[in-house]
Structure formats: C-alpha cells, structure tokens
Design a protein around this motif. Structure first.
Motif, PDB file in Angstrom:
ATOM      1  N   PHE A   4       0.839  -1.190   0.000  1.00 30.09           N
ATOM      2  CA  PHE A   4       0.000   0.000   0.000  1.00 30.09           C
ATOM      3  C   PHE A   4       0.879   1.246   0.000  1.00 30.09           C
ATOM      4  O   PHE A   4       1.911   1.276   0.659  1.00 30.09           O
ATOM      5  CB  PHE A   4      -0.895   0.022   1.254  1.00 30.09           C
ATOM      6  N   GLU A   5       0.456   2.283  -0.720  1.00 32.55           N
ATOM      7  CA  GLU A   5       1.221   3.516  -0.780  1.00 32.55           C
ATOM      8  C   GLU A   5       0.735   4.479   0.296  1.00 32.55           C
ATOM      9  O   GLU A   5      -0.451   4.777   0.380  1.00 32.55           O
ATOM     10  CB  GLU A   5       1.074   4.190  -2.149  1.00 32.55           C
ATOM     11  N   ILE A   6       1.667   4.962   1.113  1.00 28.08           N
ATOM     12  CA  ILE A   6       1.351   6.000   2.088  1.00 28.08           C
ATOM     13  C   ILE A   6       2.075   7.268   1.656  1.00 28.08           C
ATOM     14  O   ILE A   6       3.190   7.212   1.149  1.00 28.08           O
ATOM     15  CB  ILE A   6       1.704   5.598   3.542  1.00 28.08           C
ATOM     16  N   VAL A   7       1.409   8.405   1.838  1.00 25.29           N
ATOM     17  CA  VAL A   7       1.900   9.680   1.314  1.00 25.29           C
ATOM     18  C   VAL A   7       1.860  10.727   2.412  1.00 25.29           C
ATOM     19  O   VAL A   7       0.921  10.766   3.205  1.00 25.29           O
ATOM     20  CB  VAL A   7       1.013  10.147   0.131  1.00 25.29           C
ATOM     21  N   SER A  19       6.362   9.646  -0.666  1.00 25.85           N
ATOM     22  CA  SER A  19       5.572   8.440  -0.480  1.00 25.85           C
ATOM     23  C   SER A  19       6.476   7.234  -0.350  1.00 25.85           C
ATOM     24  O   SER A  19       7.640   7.260  -0.746  1.00 25.85           O
ATOM     25  CB  SER A  19       4.587   8.244  -1.637  1.00 25.85           C
ATOM     26  N   THR A  20       5.918   6.186   0.214  1.00 26.93           N
ATOM     27  CA  THR A  20       6.603   4.908   0.321  1.00 26.93           C
ATOM     28  C   THR A  20       5.543   3.820   0.317  1.00 26.93           C
ATOM     29  O   THR A  20       4.350   4.104   0.420  1.00 26.93           O
ATOM     30  CB  THR A  20       7.493   4.850   1.584  1.00 26.93           C
ATOM     31  N   PHE A  21       5.980   2.595   0.199  1.00 26.58           N
ATOM     32  CA  PHE A  21       5.058   1.470   0.135  1.00 26.58           C
ATOM     33  C   PHE A  21       5.271   0.565   1.339  1.00 26.58           C
ATOM     34  O   PHE A  21       6.413   0.290   1.712  1.00 26.58           O
ATOM     35  CB  PHE A  21       5.267   0.693  -1.167  1.00 26.58           C
ATOM     36  N   VAL A  22       4.158   0.121   1.937  1.00 27.35           N
ATOM     37  CA  VAL A  22       4.226  -0.729   3.123  1.00 27.35           C
ATOM     38  C   VAL A  22       3.284  -1.917   2.963  1.00 27.35           C
ATOM     39  O   VAL A  22       2.292  -1.842   2.241  1.00 27.35           O
ATOM     40  CB  VAL A  22       3.871   0.048   4.408  1.00 27.35           C
TER      41      VAL A  22
END
Length: 137
Positions: free
Chosen positions: A39-42, A56-59
């Motif tokens: 999932f992308e968090i921004v 952003s990064t992905f977790v």
C-alpha cells in the motif's frame, strides 16, 4: 487487491463544473514489481526555502496496521492512496486519511491493528520505508 475493510467517502468535483460524484474509496495494493502487494502512504513535507513536496513509500498490510496502531499515520500526517471499488477514477487516485470510523469493526485489518504490540520497536524494513518520507522511528 482492494482493502475493503477500510472505506472512506470521497466526493469528486470536476474542475470546470458539472456533476459532483460521491463514492467510497479503499486502499489498494500496487501491481508493480518492487512494490507488488504493498500500500502507498503519502505525506507532505516543507523544507526551508522549498515549496511543499509529497513523499511516499510502500508498506505491507501488517506494516500499515502497525503504523495505524502506533499512531504514526496520524502523528506525521500520512494519507493512504485510495481507489474506488470499480477501479475507475478519472485522474490520479486520491489520498485520504484513515479515521477509526473508516475501519469496519471485526474485519481482518481491525484485528491486525488490535494484534500489534505497540511496545515493540518497528522492524528494519518498516524503518527503511519510513526514511524515504523523512521519518525516523
């Protein structure tokens, strides 16, 4: 994959007028090679003398639950990239904050959040992902 355990109402207002559309959006997993199933968090950051920039990064599912349980999403102003259930959105998929009322009680995500031991530090993979957004845990 859509995470339908979380549903946030979103209103699309066309820039040049027209009909407004209201629908529910959900977090979704990416389909690209390196971020497959994440999932992308921004978050927006402002550095001195520079305009506001989005990082952003992905977790993973478990990391998203851990960030939510520890209050990191709220504390640092993170939003999650969302998309409607039909997968069709006319522009870039919106980012929305996850409020407690957006999570379906008793859902797998809710149970994952409740199962997080908030006293344990974040693992290396999660800390590395957060460094991309200028956050140190």
């Amino acid at each position: 994959m859509l995470l339908t355990d979380i549903a946030v109402e979103h209103t699309l207002a066309p820039p040049k007028g027209g009909l407004r559309g209201t629908f529910f959006v959900h977090p979704f997993t990416n389909t690209q090679r390196d971020t497959l199933g994440k999932f992308e968090i921004v978050r927006s950051i402002r550095e001195p003398g520079v305009k506001e920039v989005k990082c952003s990064t992905f977790v993973s599912f478990q990391h998203l639950a851990e960030l939510y349980a520890k209050g990191v999403l709220d504390e640092f102003g993170f939003s999650v990239r969302m998309c409607p259930a039909d997968g069709k959105y006319p522009t870039t998929n919106p980012v929305k904050k996850i409020l407690p009322t957006s999570i379906r009680p008793g859902s797998p995500f809710d149970l994952a959040v409740q199962g997080v031991d908030v006293s344990k530090p974040a693992n290396r993979e999660l800390r590395t992902a957060l460094l991309r957004t200028h956050i140190r845990l």
